[in-house]
Scaffold this active site. Structure first.
Site, PDB file in Angstrom:
ATOM      1  N   ARG A 137       0.818  -1.210   0.000  1.00  0.00           N
ATOM      2  CA  ARG A 137       0.000   0.000   0.000  1.00  0.00           C
ATOM      3  C   ARG A 137       0.855   1.266   0.000  1.00  0.00           C
ATOM      4  NH1 ARG A 137      -2.178   0.957   4.261  1.00  0.00           N
ATOM      5  NH2 ARG A 137      -1.528  -0.932   5.358  1.00  0.00           N
ATOM      6  N   LYS A 282      -8.558  -2.047   1.201  1.00  0.00           N
ATOM      7  CA  LYS A 282      -8.464  -1.169   2.350  1.00  0.00           C
ATOM      8  C   LYS A 282      -9.226   0.137   2.144  1.00  0.00           C
ATOM      9  CE  LYS A 282      -6.195  -3.584   5.313  1.00  0.00           C
ATOM     10  NZ  LYS A 282      -6.834  -4.876   5.616  1.00  0.00           N
ATOM     11  N   HIS A 301     -10.504  -3.777  12.737  1.00  0.00           N
ATOM     12  CA  HIS A 301      -9.437  -4.401  11.946  1.00  0.00           C
ATOM     13  C   HIS A 301      -9.003  -5.649  12.703  1.00  0.00           C
ATOM     14  CE1 HIS A 301      -5.262  -4.218   9.862  1.00  0.00           C
ATOM     15  NE2 HIS A 301      -6.103  -4.976   9.205  1.00  0.00           N
ATOM     16  N   SER A 319      -0.926  -5.246  10.066  1.00  0.00           N
ATOM     17  CA  SER A 319      -0.518  -6.186   9.024  1.00  0.00           C
ATOM     18  C   SER A 319       0.685  -7.021   9.478  1.00  0.00           C
ATOM     19  CB  SER A 319      -0.152  -5.392   7.775  1.00  0.00           C
ATOM     20  OG  SER A 319       0.167  -6.279   6.750  1.00  0.00           O
ATOM     21  N   LYS A 323      -3.294 -12.050  12.276  1.00  0.00           N
ATOM     22  CA  LYS A 323      -4.757 -12.158  12.242  1.00  0.00           C
ATOM     23  C   LYS A 323      -5.204 -13.333  11.374  1.00  0.00           C
ATOM     24  CE  LYS A 323      -5.395  -8.022  10.574  1.00  0.00           C
ATOM     25  NZ  LYS A 323      -3.963  -7.684  10.486  1.00  0.00           N
ATOM     26  N   THR A 324      -4.673 -13.387  10.159  1.00  0.00           N
ATOM     27  CA  THR A 324      -5.099 -14.438   9.229  1.00  0.00           C
ATOM     28  C   THR A 324      -4.618 -15.809   9.715  1.00  0.00           C
ATOM     29  OG1 THR A 324      -5.009 -12.861   7.412  1.00  0.00           O
ATOM     30  CG2 THR A 324      -5.038 -15.187   6.805  1.00  0.00           C
ATOM     31  N   ASP A 338      -9.949 -10.575   8.703  1.00  0.00           N
ATOM     32  CA  ASP A 338      -9.369  -9.230   8.656  1.00  0.00           C
ATOM     33  C   ASP A 338     -10.279  -8.058   9.025  1.00  0.00           C
ATOM     34  OD1 ASP A 338      -6.917  -7.806   7.973  1.00  0.00           O
ATOM     35  OD2 ASP A 338      -8.028  -6.994   6.286  1.00  0.00           O
ATOM     36  N   ARG A 403       1.161 -12.563  -1.508  1.00  0.00           N
ATOM     37  CA  ARG A 403      -0.187 -12.739  -0.965  1.00  0.00           C
ATOM     38  C   ARG A 403      -1.003 -13.767  -1.713  1.00  0.00           C
ATOM     39  NH1 ARG A 403      -2.203  -9.502   3.495  1.00  0.00           N
ATOM     40  NH2 ARG A 403      -0.703  -7.823   3.725  1.00  0.00           N
TER      41      ARG A 403
END
Ligand SMILES: Nc1ncnc2c1ncn2[C@@H]1O[C@H](COP(=O)(O)OP(=O)(O)O)[C@@H](O)[C@H]1O
Ligand SMILES: C=C(OP(=O)(O)O)C(=O)O
Ligand SMILES: [Ca+2]
Ligand SMILES: [Mn+2]
Length: 619
Positions: A137, A282, A301, A319, A323-324, A338, A403
Site C-alpha cells: 500500500r 483497504k 481491523h 498487518s 490475524k489471518t 481481517d 499474498r
C-alpha cells in the site's frame, strides 16, 4: 501419411470403451462444461419476499438492460452527457466495432492469462500474477475529500491518515481515471456486497481495467447470487481502478504519480498509479469505518473465529501480526480473517475472502491456508518454477509481501454465513521487534484501551512501500491507515461493548523473544497457537499471574505446551541489562506516542480516561 482424422474437424473422436457423450461438436461439448450458475457466496437462502428479492417483477432481459445502463452511467464522464454503450461479455468474441464490453460477475482467470503479461496458472491451479511496480500500500498517496459534510466528522491533521484534497481535484482525477477506462476495449465490473449482516449490507461496484483486479474483488467482497445481481440496482459506492495509469503529479495536492482518492459525498473512490490490489480492499474498509459508526456499529481491523461451543474471539493487529494465521484454526470455525463489524446483533465479517501473507508459507505449519491456494485463488507477486509451476514461497525477489486471496469457503471450517455471537475474548496481537513484550498477558479495561489506542507493532517489511525491515510503529486502533474518525471514538465504542458483553482482553506478542530483531528470534508459531488455545479454553483465565515492571502487564506463570522460561520476556535474554535498556526505550516510545491522546476524554465520564492514562508504562 495415413491419418485417423475424420473429415469434419469439429467432430468428436469417440473412445468406444466409454459411454458416448451426447455432444456432436466441440462447441456442444463445451456447452456441457458451462457453469449451470455462476459462483456466489454460499449462504442460507433468504425467504422469498425478503428485502433483496422484492423487486423481481421485471423480466430477465429488462433487468440485464438496466444493469448495462447502470454500468454505462458509472462510466459517464462528468463533462459529457452520457456514458459509453456497454455490452456484456468478452470483447474478443465480439465484432471489432462493438461497443465497450463490461464483463460482469465471475471474471475468468483465463482473461488474466490471455490479456495480462506475467499471469500464469500454478501447479495447484491458482492464478499467479504481478501487481507491477507497487507491491504494497501507499498510505502517503491516500487523499480524502474535505467538504462541508466531512470537515467536522472526520479526523484530520497530525497523526490522521486522511490527507485532504478538494472536490475539484477529486473531479480532475476521476475524469482522468474514467477517460482512461473508457479508452480501453473492455473493462471489468464487479457488483458485490460488503458485510454479512443483511441489515447493514453495503452494495459496491468496482470498475477495473485488469482481470486480476476483478478476480481479486470477486473473492474479496461477498458474491451475489445471480438473482441478487440482477436486482442489484444502484451501488452505494463505486471504485474506479485505473491503477495502470498514473495521476498527473503537477495536479494540486499530488506529490507522486500515485493517488488513491476517496470522496465520501460522491460515494466514489479513484485509483491511479498503483495496481496493488490491497488499495481497493483497504479503501472499502475505510468506507466501512465511516459508515458503520454512524449506525452505532464498531468496525474492527480484526480476525474472528468461534469455538464449537459458540465462544468467539477477535484478533486485532496490524498487518503481519497474525490475524489471518491465528484466526484460521483447525479446531474452530472461521468467521473472517481481517475486517469485521460488531453490532448489537454480534459480529459480522465485512468480506468474502481471506488475504493471507504467503512468505515462507508451509503446508506443515499452515495446512488450511496452503490447501486454499487452488483454482480461483489469486497469488500476488510470488515466484514459481517455469516448467513445473511449483511456487517457491521462500522467494522474496518480487517482494516480501507475497499474498494469496481466496474465497473464505476455501477454508474447510469457515462458518457461512460469516456471522457470530458477541466476543468472549479480545486478543490484541503485537509483533514486537524489540523482544520485550511477554508472549501473553491479561489486560484490564484501562490497559486494553491504552494498547488499542497505541496500536503498537513492528511493521513487517513489504506491506507498506519502502519499509524494508521491522520498524516500531504505532497505529491507532491497530489500523490507523484505515480509520476515518478520531481513534478515541472507536476506543469508546470498544470499551462500551466489552463491558456490556463481558469480554476479556489479552495482549499477545507474536514477534521477538530473547533479544531484539537481529539477535533474538521470532516466537515459534506452535507456541503462539498454544497460548491462543489456552485463551479460548478459558484455562488461562484461571492461571496465577505475575505483574511485570514498567508496563505492569499480568503474565501467566504457566501455559500448557509453552516452556515457562519464555513467559517472562527477560528470562530468554542473555544480557539482562540490555533487556532493561530496551524495555525502557520501548516504554519511552509508547509514552511519546500517547502524548497526543492525553487531552481527549473517552467514554461518558472521566473515570475510564483516568484508568487509560494510568495504564501506560511507569518508569
Ligand atoms: N508466532 C507467530 N504468530 C503468528 N504468526 C507468525 C508467528 N511466527 C511467524 N508468523 C508468520 O507471520 C505472518 C503473519 O501474517 P498474517 O497472519 O497474514 O498477518 P495479518 O493477517 O495480521 O496481516 C505469517 O506469515 C505467519 O506464518
Ligand atoms: C492487506 C493489508 O492488510 P493485512 O496484512 O492486515 O491483511 C494491508 O495492510 O495492505
Ligand atoms: Ca488487514
Ligand atoms: Mn491478514
Amino acid at each position: 501419411m495415413a491419418s485417423h482424422r475424420t473429415e469434419n474437424v469439429n467432430e468428436i473422436c469417440h473412445d468406444d470403451s466409454a459411454a458416448p457423450v451426447k455432444a456432436q461438436t466441440i462447441d456442444e461439448l463445451h456447452s456441457l462444461q458451462k457453469e449451470k450458475s455462476a459462483p456466489n457466496s454460499p449462504r442460507i437462502k433468504q425467504k422469498a419476499g425478503d428485502g433483496l428479492f422484492t423487486s423481481a417483477i421485471l423480466d430477465q432481459e429488462d433487468r440485464q438492460k438496466q444493469q448495462l445502463k447502470s454500468i454505462s452511467a458509472s462510466l459517464a464522464s462528468l463533462t459529457r452527457e452520457r456514458g459509453p454503450k456497454v455490452v456484456k461479455g468478452d470483447p474478443s468474441t465480439k465484432k471489432p466495432e462493438s461497443p465497450k464490453a463490461a464483463i460482469s460477475h465471475r471474471p475468468s482467470d483465463e482473461q488474466a492469462i490471455k490479456y495480462e503479461k506475467g499471469s500464469f496458472i500454478t501447479s495447484s491451479g491458482a492464478l499467479a500474477t504481478l501487481s507491477g511496480a507497487k507491491t504494497g500500500r501507499s498510505p502517503k498517496d491516500k487523499r480524502v475529500v474535505k467538504d462541508k459534510s466531512t470537515e467536522d466528522d472526520l479526523w484530520w491533521g497530525k497523526g490522521s491518515p486522511n490527507i485532504e484534497m478538494d472536490e475539484h481535484t477529486f473531479t480532475v482525477n476521476r475524469e482522468r481515471a474514467v477517460d482512461y477506462l473508457n479508452s480501453l476495449d473492455k473493462v471489468y465490473v464487479n457488483d458485490q456486497f460488503l458485510n454479512w449482516d443483511p441489515e447493514h449490507q453495503i452494495k459496491v461496484r468496482i470498475v477495473s481495467a485488469r482481470a486480476y483486479h476483478s478476480l481479486f474483488m470477486h473473492n474479496m467482497c461477498i458474491r451475489p447470487t445471480a438473482e441478487e445481481l440482477e436486482n442489484f440496482g444502484t451501488p452505494d459506492f463505486t471504485i474506479y481502478n485505473a491503477g495502470q495509469f498514473p495521476c498527473n503529479r503537477y495536479t494540486h495536492y499530488m506529490t507522486s504519480s500515485t493517488s488513491i482518492d476517496i470522496n465520501l459525498s460522491r460515494k466514489e473512490m479513484v485509483i491511479l498509479g498503483t495496481q496493488y490490489a490491497g488499495e481497493m480492499k483497504k479503501g472499502l474498509f475505510g468506507l466501512m469505518h465511516y459508515l458503520m459508526p454512524k449506525r452505532q456499529i464498531l468496525s474492527l481491523h480484526s480476525g474472528c473465529n468461534m469455538g464449537k461451543d459458540g465462544d468467539v474471539a477477535l484478533f486485532f493487529g496490524l498487518s503481519g501480526t497474525g490475524k489471518t494465521t491465528l484466526s484460521t484454526d483447525q479446531n474452530r470455525y472461521l468467521i473472517g480473517d481481517d475486517e469485521h463489524c460488531w453490532s448489537e446483533n454480534g459480529v459480522s465479517n465485512i468480506e468474502g475472502d481471506c488475504y493471507a501473507k504467503c512468505i515462507d508459507l508451509s503446508k506443515e505449519r499452515e495446512p488450511e491456508i496452503f490447501n486454499a491456494i487452488k483454482f480461483g485463488t489469486v497469488l500476488e507477486n510470488v515466484v514459481f518454477d517455469e516448467h513445473a509451476r511449483e511456487v517457491d514461497y521462500t522467494d522474496k525477489s518480487v517482494t516480501e509481501n507475497t499474498r494469496a486471496a481466496y474465497p473464505i469457503e476455501y477454508i474447510p471450517n469457515a462458518k457461512i454465513p460469516c456471522v457470530s455471537p458477541h466476543p468472549k475474548n479480545v486478543i490484541l496481537l503485537s509483533c514486537d521487534a524489540f523482544g520485550v513484550l511477554p508472549p501473553v498477558s491479561k489486560l484490564n479495561l484501562g490497559q486494553t484501551m491504552y494498547h488499542f489506542i497505541s496500536g503498537y507493532t513492528a511493521l513487517v517489511a513489504g506491506t507498506v512501500e519502502g519499509v524494508k525491515e521491522p520498524t516500531a510503529t504505532f497505529s491507532a486502533c491497530f489500523g490507523a491507515a484505515f480509520i476515518m474518525l478520531h481513534p478515541t471514538k472507536y476506543a469508546a465504542m470498544l470499551a462500551e461493548k466489552m463491558q456490556q458483553y463481558g469480554a476479556t482482553a489479552w495482549l499477545v506478542n507474536t514477534g521477538w523473544s530473547g533479544g531484539s530483531y537481529g539477535s533474538g528470534s521470532r516466537i515459534k508459531l506452535p507456541y503462539t497457537r498454544k497460548v491462543i488455545d489456552a485463551i479460548h479454553s478459558g484455562s488461562l483465565l484461571n492461571a496465577s499471574y505475575t505483574k511485570t515492571e514498567v508496563f505492569g502487564l499480568e503474565i501467566p506463570n504457566e501455559v500448557e505446551g509453552v516452556p515457562s522460561e519464555i513467559l517472562h520476556p527477560m528470562n530468554p535474554w542473555s544480557d539482562k541489562q540490555s533487556y532493561k535498556d530496551t524495555l525502557l526505550k520501548l516504554a519511552g516510545l509508547f509514552k511519546k506516542n500517547f502524548d497526543v491522546f492525553a487531552n481527549y476524554s473517552i467514554g461518558k465520564d472521566s473515570s475510564l480516561t483516568e484508568e487509560i492514562l494510568a495504564a501506560g508504562p511507569i518508569f
